[in-house]
Motif scaffolding. Structure first.
Motif: not given
Ligand code: GLC
Length: 536
Positions: A150, A268, A407
């Protein structure tokens, strides 16, 4: 004994982003009691289960993906008693419940991280995370050059001069999975929720967890954090992670053997190739892993055909089924994505999103629907900077990838915000502002209008239940003109999608069983999908 029917193989799961679903307390934030109140709506829609976004105690730096206590409910969302009531209500309605578990990192407020900060370098408390000395003469440079997903460096320095690793925000320290204490602690968490009756887990960042043991520099640190698919190969997808999924699978099997209810692990998994993806769903690992390539594909027949074919080829022989997804809480909603460059949330983007939905529901495997997708909600693209909460915006200053727009709290009824989202006292405001045009998408209007997205999803889900050709099973491509995809499912169900703008001939005669838009006889209009039962 487990039954032979594996419910998850072709289940349709509805993703509930709890803080934006329905607010029962009037604080402007959705909660578990709101989810419970919304279950009859979801039952009517016809989904098999729900996945709840994280509701655990958390300072909410990344909306719950920064967990301070894995075995409780944040007071904002309710309490354990409310959770049990939600489980009981879901069970009565026959709706499965999946929780979102976040094993790659926790919150900097987690007691173990606080203990680590209070403990000296080299202590057992620090060994639960990745603490390391910095580089340079005074250790003022991070231990390596990794970037956080991020934005910014993946390391933060603490008072005594050591640094700790966080692949997301500094408030999300990464666990050190090479320390066996972590695996044991997560086993306790899994059992805690399994004992409360959950049907499984969506696993956050499931290709993460282990880092290269030497934490070496990356060759291309900027590329590593740019997109989900160019993740840092030194911090992601290490071979040891597969042992974790074997252990978790065994725990799920143990519960299933005990009560006959099969539990689901769906990961995921962001890795570069479909082949690597398939390794996560070997028979003794995760049951499923989200297949994001469909979500990433542009509105183009060849692109869709390629990702569909690849997914099915790579998953073959693993024992899993493909887990299709078009929307989630991290991505721009389909109506907007397919409409670009767009004006409003209707028109071409909406027609394409409807067609894509019918395509997804016709594919073999499971499908995930993100709340609001069944209403055709567009992305809210004009949220002012001062309401944005996504840490991506805070850390990069860029609106390019921000996730607040998908969201925004759901509209349920009425002509003005809060559109029935919050039942609370006067003046209660949803945590993100809802645009006026959300009135058109409110659930009460959607239910009353048979041409709505809601009816398309509901009808599609009903047909999936009643037609043996849908769900799991073979898919065979049919010859089709350029820009059109057509395939049969099992014995006689035909699905065709026209990605173009001009009319195309239908692949089979007769009136469609279901179509995403009007279909005159023999014609499949542009941006339209349809299903036929072909008994010729
Ligand atoms: C995953 C989630 C996302 C979150 C990230 C860190 O990608 O879907 O929303 O910010 O993980 O946990």
């Amino acid at each position: 004994m487990l039954s032979k029917y594996h419910w998850w193989r072709d289940a349709v799961i509805y993703q509930v982003y709890v803080r934006s679903f329905l607010d029962s307390t009037g604080d402007g934030i959705g909660d578990l009691a709101g989810v419970r109140a919304g279950l009859p709506y979801l039952k009517k829609l016809g989904v098999d289960g729900i996945w709840l976004s994280p509701f655990y105690p958390s300072p909410q730096h990344d909306h719950g993906y920064d967990v301070a206590d894995y075995r409780d409910v944040d007071p904002v969302f309710g309490d354990l008693d409310e959770f049990d009531q939600l489980m009981a209500a879901a069970r009565r309605l026959g709706i499965k419940v999946l929780l979102d578990i976040v094993p790659n990192h926790c919150s900097s407020e987690h007691p173990w991280f606080r203990e680590a900060l209070d403990s000296p370098p080299g202590s057992p408390a620090r060994a639960r995370f990745h603490f390391a000395a910095g580089r340079g003469p005074d250790g003022s440079e991070p231990p390596n050059n990794w970037h956080a997903m991020f934005g910014g460096p993946a390391w933060t320095r603490v008072a005594d001069g050591q640094w700790y690793l966080h692949m997301f925000t500094p408030e999300q320290p990464d666990w050190n999975w090479r320390n066996p204490e972590i695996a044991d602690e997560f086993e306790r968490t899994l059992r805690f929720w399994l004992d409360r009756g959950v049907d499984g887990f969506r696993i956050d960042v499931a290709a993460g967890l282990f880092k290269h043991p030497d934490l070496p520099d990356s060759d291309d640190p900027e590329a590593d954090a740019r997109t989900r698919d160019s993740v840092n190969p030194l911090a992601w997808n290490q071979p040891e992670v597969h042992d974790v999924w074997r252990r978790w699978r065994a725990i799920c099997e143990e519960y299933g053997d005990r009560d006959g209810r099969e539990r689901l692990l769906v990961g995921e998994v962001s890795v570069p190739t479909a082949r690597e993806h398939a390794l996560y769903v070997r028979p003794d690992e995760l049951h499923q892993a989200f297949f994001f390539d469909l979500l990433g594909a542009p509105w183009d027949a060849d692109a869709f055909r390629k990702v569909i074919a690849e997914a099915m080829q790579d998953i073959a022989g693993t024992g899993s089924t493909v887990t299709w997804v078009l929307n989630n809480h991290d991505q721009v909603r389909t109506v907007t994505r397919y409409g670009e460059p767009a004006t409003e949330g209707s028109g071409l983007g909406a027609a394409r999103a409807r067609a894509a939905a019918l395509l997804m529901l016709a594919l073999p495997g499971a499908a995930y629907i993100y709340q609001g997708e069944e209403l055709g909600l567009p992305e809210v693209v004009d949220l002012p900077d001062d309401v944005l909460t996504d840490p991506i915006f805070r850390r990069t200053g860029s609106r390019a990838r921000i996730r607040d727009g998908c969201r925004v709290p759901l509209p349920w009824s009425g002509q003005a915000s809060p559109f029935g989202f919050t039942s609370g006292a006067e003046g209660a405001k949803p945590w993100l502002p809802q645009p006026e045009y959300f009135a058109e998408y409110a659930t009460d209007r959607a239910l009353a209008d048979t041409r709505s997205f809601w009816h398309l999803y509901r009808d599609g889900l009903q047909l999936r239940k009643s037609l043996p050709q849908l769900g799991e099973g073979p898919l065979e491509w049919l010859d089709s003109p350029p820009g059109v995809l057509a395939f049969t499912r099992g014995d006689g169900l035909v699905c065709a999608v026209n990605f173009g703008t001009a009319n195309a001939p239908t692949p089979v005669p007769g009136t469609p069983l279901l179509s995403s838009g009007p279909c005159p006889p023999g014609v499949l209009p542009g941006a339209t999908a349809a299903w036929w039962l072909n008994d010729l």
